[in-house]
Design a protein around this motif. Structure first.
Motif, PDB file in Angstrom:
ATOM      1  N   ASN A  46      36.356-146.695 -93.603  1.00 24.18           N
ATOM      2  CA  ASN A  46      35.947-145.472 -92.905  1.00 24.18           C
ATOM      3  C   ASN A  46      37.013-144.385 -93.055  1.00 24.18           C
ATOM      4  N   TYR A  47      36.569-143.149 -92.910  1.00 23.57           N
ATOM      5  CA  TYR A  47      37.447-141.994 -93.142  1.00 23.57           C
ATOM      6  C   TYR A  47      37.264-141.032 -91.966  1.00 23.57           C
ATOM      7  N   ASN A  48      38.355-140.783 -91.214  1.00 28.13           N
ATOM      8  CA  ASN A  48      38.265-139.979 -89.990  1.00 28.13           C
ATOM      9  C   ASN A  48      39.342-138.898 -89.963  1.00 28.13           C
ATOM     10  N   VAL A  49      38.936-137.711 -89.551  1.00 28.06           N
ATOM     11  CA  VAL A  49      39.867-136.586 -89.444  1.00 28.06           C
ATOM     12  C   VAL A  49      39.766-135.993 -88.046  1.00 28.06           C
ATOM     13  N   GLU A  50      40.910-135.810 -87.394  1.00 25.78           N
ATOM     14  CA  GLU A  50      40.908-135.078 -86.121  1.00 25.78           C
ATOM     15  C   GLU A  50      41.826-133.870 -86.245  1.00 25.78           C
TER      16      GLU A  50
END
Length: 476
Positions: free
Chosen positions: A171-175
């Motif tokens: 998975n790939y997550n950006v905040e």
């Protein structure tokens, strides 16, 4: 009788003549005395006037010869750098990054506040004056360490990506952690800092792969900058767009929830980001965090300690810190946040520069998507991309010293034309500027050579690892 009368008249005239003569003599003496005293007073007055004139002339000469120590005791001015670390760490001045002619009026208003330095000032006074000018116009020279850190994004998923943070995950997550304090209402060019940030975030999020997640946390958007609103403002810290795939209407609505308003609870925002991403363990998720801010913590928190805790957490994020038109104090704190979190720091002045930083993450996301489709990284392309980054770094460094060279020339000419500095002082300032330019260009060449050598070593190692893996597979 007649004879007696005539004698009496004669005697009377004689007595009157004697009295008149005596009075005249007395008056002459008094007049002479009075005139003598007047002459003495006049002489004394003339001497006093001459003394006062001499004192005034001496004072004027002293004033003209140099500026007083008090007038040159500029507060909170860092010493000019003398080595590479100092050059990189020196805070960019408020007029950095923009050509002189594009901010001429603002520069001249700032120069009008400087004291005069004419006559024959000491070397210490000239150096103090130079330090003040440098604090206004010093450019931001990028850290070569940042180039090496950014290379890691080009190694994302490649055989040389031995850092677990850079290996492909499911998975790939950006905040994005966005400063919404009152200072974000200030303009950077033709748009407010907040408008620049919101537009860039929207464009960035829309370019991510459909199955990548993005979240937005805003802080400091309630109340005002007044002391009475500090508690309210410091408590305003919200994940306005949950960690999820990009959805245009939802993100647009989230952007409308806040406007720049109050204080800066940056430490709390970083701590809460750990909570935001806690379900996305670093073992199975690539987690990227952007901190976009234009100033320092003002809510009594410790964002550097918070950043250390973030780096040590199970989400193991890649941290990118962006200073948006930030002042020197803010630059230092944001650099410290990047350092302790093993992240990168970049100073940006406009929307294009901000988008350049976001674009790196978009490229990483594209690599991740290709990996999910069983694509293979091309080491040759990595080498080409790294070489371009080296050239870009050298170009940014050269732009900085060339802009300084031109700006200081304009500044010195303006100060001399307004009789703020003498021609002799101007010549001495030119010498100090040229010493700085020589130092800057020498380091530019040295860094270019060092980065190129490092690139070649790393690429050769990556090729060897690929060949070893290939040979192992064919032998089996």
């Amino acid at each position: 009788m007649g004879k007696t009368w005539r004698w009496s008249i004669t005697v009377l005239f004689f007595l009157l003549a004697m009295i008149i003569s005596a009075c005249a003599s007395s008056e002459g003496q008094e007049s002479s005395t009075e005139n003598g005293q007047g002459d003495e007073q006049n002489e004394e007055s003339a001497e006093n006037e001459e003394g006062e004139a001499a004192d005034a002339a001496e004072q004027e000469k002293t004033d003209e010869s140099s500026t007083s120590e008090e007038s040159l005791s500029f507060a909170d001015i860092p010493d000019p750098p003398t080595d590479l670390d100092g050059l990189i760490d020196y805070p960019a001045g408020p007029f950095a990054g923009i050509a002189y002619e594009d901010q001429e009026k603002d520069i001249q208003e700032a120069l009008a506040e400087l004291p005069k330095l004419t006559g024959e000032p000491s070397n210490e006074e000239i150096e103090s004056y130079w330090a003040k000018l440098l604090s206004l116009f010093a450019e931001d020279f990028p850290d070569p360490e940042n180039v090496v850190k950014k290379w890691r994004t080009l190694s994302f998923g490649s055989p040389e990506a031995d850092n677990p943070k850079l290996q492909f995950k499911e998975n790939y997550n950006v905040e994005i952690i966005l400063d919404a304090s009152g200072s974000m209402a200030a303009y950077a060019g033709s748009k407010s800092r907040m408008a620049i940030a919101k537009e860039s975030i929207t464009e960035f999020a829309s370019g991510l792969p459909e199955d990548a997640n993005v979240g937005l946390r805003a802080y400091g958007f309630e109340g005002s900058g007044a002391d009475s609103d500090k508690e309210l403002s410091c408590a305003s810290n919200e994940l306005v767009y949950d960690i999820q795939p990009y959805e245009k209407d939802s993100l647009d609505q989230a952007m409308e929830k806040f406007q720049p308003a109050g204080w800066t609870p940056l430490a709390d925002a970083i701590n809460l980001a750990i909570e935001d991403l806690k379900e996305y363990d670093g073992e199975y998720n690539t987690n990227i965090i952007y901190v976009v801010s234009d100033g320092i913590e003002t809510c009594d928190g410790d964002p550097v300690t918070a950043a250390e805790e973030l780096a040590d957490s199970d989400i193991t994020p890649l941290v990118n810190v962006i200073g948006l038109d930030v002042d020197s104090e803010g630059q230092k704190q944001l650099k410290d946040i990047a350092d302790v979190s093993d992240g990168t720091y970049t100073l940006v002045k406009n929307q294009d520069q901000l988008m350049d930083e976001f674009e790196r993450t978009q490229n990483m996301a594209s690599e991740w998507r290709q990996w999910k489709a069983d694509a293979v990284s091309d080491v040759r392309q990595i080498s080409v991309d790294r070489m371009q980054m080296i050239r870009d770094f050298r170009g940014e460094w050269a732009d900085g010293w060339q802009r300084e060279y031109t700006t200081f020339s304009e500044v010195f000419d303006y100060l001399e034309s307004n009789d703020t500095i003498s021609r002799e002082v101007k010549t001495a300032l030119y010498d100090l500027r040229d010493e700085r330019i020589d130092m800057t260009t020498d380091y530019q060449d040295q860094i270019f050579d060092d980065l190129y050598e490092l690139k070649e070593k790393q690429i050769d190692k990556a090729r060897e690892e690929i060949e070893d893996k290939y040979n192992q597979q064919t032998d089996s």
